[in-house]
Design an enzyme around this catalytic site. Structure first.
Site, PDB file in Angstrom:
ATOM      1  N   HIS A  42       0.801  -1.217   0.000  1.00 36.54           N
ATOM      2  CA  HIS A  42       0.000   0.000   0.000  1.00 36.54           C
ATOM      3  C   HIS A  42       0.843   1.281   0.000  1.00 36.54           C
ATOM      4  O   HIS A  42       0.275   2.378   0.053  1.00 36.54           O
ATOM      5  CB  HIS A  42      -0.931  -0.002   1.200  1.00 36.54           C
ATOM      6  CG  HIS A  42      -1.745  -1.249   1.311  1.00 36.54           C
ATOM      7  ND1 HIS A  42      -2.697  -1.593   0.380  1.00 36.54           N
ATOM      8  CD2 HIS A  42      -1.720  -2.267   2.211  1.00 36.54           C
ATOM      9  CE1 HIS A  42      -3.237  -2.755   0.704  1.00 36.54           C
ATOM     10  NE2 HIS A  42      -2.660  -3.181   1.814  1.00 36.54           N
TER      11      HIS A  42
ATOM     12  N   ILE B  44      -1.759   0.019  -3.995  1.00 35.22           N
ATOM     13  CA  ILE B  44      -3.218  -0.001  -3.947  1.00 35.22           C
ATOM     14  C   ILE B  44      -3.707   0.393  -2.549  1.00 35.22           C
ATOM     15  O   ILE B  44      -2.971   0.319  -1.571  1.00 35.22           O
ATOM     16  CB  ILE B  44      -3.790  -1.373  -4.344  1.00 35.22           C
ATOM     17  CG1 ILE B  44      -3.361  -2.452  -3.335  1.00 35.22           C
ATOM     18  CG2 ILE B  44      -3.364  -1.747  -5.756  1.00 35.22           C
ATOM     19  CD1 ILE B  44      -3.983  -3.829  -3.591  1.00 35.22           C
TER      20      ILE B  44
ATOM     21  N   GLY C  78      -7.965  -2.772   1.378  1.00 34.52           N
ATOM     22  CA  GLY C  78      -9.362  -3.163   1.279  1.00 34.52           C
ATOM     23  C   GLY C  78     -10.161  -2.705   2.480  1.00 34.52           C
ATOM     24  O   GLY C  78     -11.329  -2.292   2.349  1.00 34.52           O
TER      25      GLY C  78
END
Length: 297
Positions: free
Chosen positions: A193, A208, A211
């Site tokens: 991340h 990314i 989640g």
């Protein structure tokens, strides 16, 4: 085999004390985008300690993280490359509203190991209780690419029929470019991340978003709109992570109110739940969260 299912399931639960305070709650809320506009009374419930309410998804990071994804990978019988790991899904059951500050006992174990053929799925269960009794139960579904195929149980399907009809409400939530860098300060230090080189090795064009950050943003959207801003109405929250999110994108969040159905059959929505679907607006509404349900009173 890097994952020894029998050993993982037989391992003794890990128990430890966790604690958190208002600063941790405030940081989490900022990490999921609270505080815009900064002076909005509805946002001050998340950002000002004198008015603070705790969004239930804070349970996923309380005490710098229940074992969750990273903790599950350090359990006996599990030895995998972090670059092969994705968070496949998350479910949360609330036994009581979360206090602004507290000390509790967290007990974590591998509750299930499933063989999906090309991957293995570990279910990491965390149960948290304080002196007054149970607070919450978290299940993290950990997807490990390349570790299936040993002939084990495939496990239950978490996929549901999509809700019928047009959504009752659609909202959009823009993400900051530094959203992942801010969110990771609540305890998830996975370099996927933050580190471009690590993200590339894992198969992504750039780091990314967590989640669980999308998970928190989505719950906040549901609470703020369909649940009258009342965090104590949330009883359970579950999702399947269907795709990645990149910082700087915009989330499109579609919501369906309960309509008195039995839930799950024919796409109907139970009266005490909100069904949700989340997509990435800039990538032609690419799915991000699916099979998402907020159970409430």
């Amino acid at each position: 085999m890097p994952i020894d299912a029998a050993k993982a399931l037989a391992a003794q639960p890990r128990t430890g004390e966790i604690s958190w305070g208002a600063k941790d709650v405030l940081l989490y809320h900022l990490g999921i985008g609270a505080g815009v506009p900064a002076t909005d009374p509805r946002e001050l419930r998340y950002t000002l300690e004198s008015r603070l309410h705790v969004l239930p998804s804070f349970a996923t990071v309380a005490g710098a993280g229940s074992p969750g994804v990273i903790g599950g990978l350090s359990m006996p019988g599990v030895e995998v490359d972090l670059a092969r790991v994705l968070h496949g899904g998350q479910s949360l059951t609330l036994h009581r509203p979360l206090p602004v500050e507290g000390t509790a006992t967290s007990t974590g174990r591998i509750a299930a190991v499933y063989d999906k053929g090309k991957a293995a799925v570990l279910v990491m269960r965390t149960e948290v209780a304080d002196a007054d009794g149970p607070l919450w139960t978290n299940d993290a579904q950990i997807y490990v690419r390349g570790e299936g195929g040993w002939g084990g149980d495939r496990g239950p399907s978490t996929r549901r029929e999509p809700p019928a009809g047009e959504p009752d409400l659609v909202v959009e939530r823009p993400l900051r470019e530094d959203q992942a860098l801010l969110y990771r300060l609540s305890g998830d230090w996975n370099p996927l991340h933050a580190d471009p080189g690590f993200a590339e090795r894992a198969g992504f064009e750039r780091p990314i978003l967590h989640g669980l950050c999308t998970y928190g943003i989505t719950l906040k959207a549901v609470v703020d709109t369909l649940l009258d801003g009342d965090v104590t109405r949330v009883r359970a929250y579950a999702t399947r992570f269907a795709g990645v999110v990149y910082p700087g994108e915009t989330l499109r969040i579609r919501m369906w109110r309960g309509r008195g159905g039995e839930g799950g059959g024919g796409g109907e929505v139970a009266a005490a739940e909100v069904r949700v679907a989340v997509s990435a607006l800039e990538r032609d509404d690419a799915p991000v969260l699916a099979d998402t349900v907020v159970g409430h009173r």
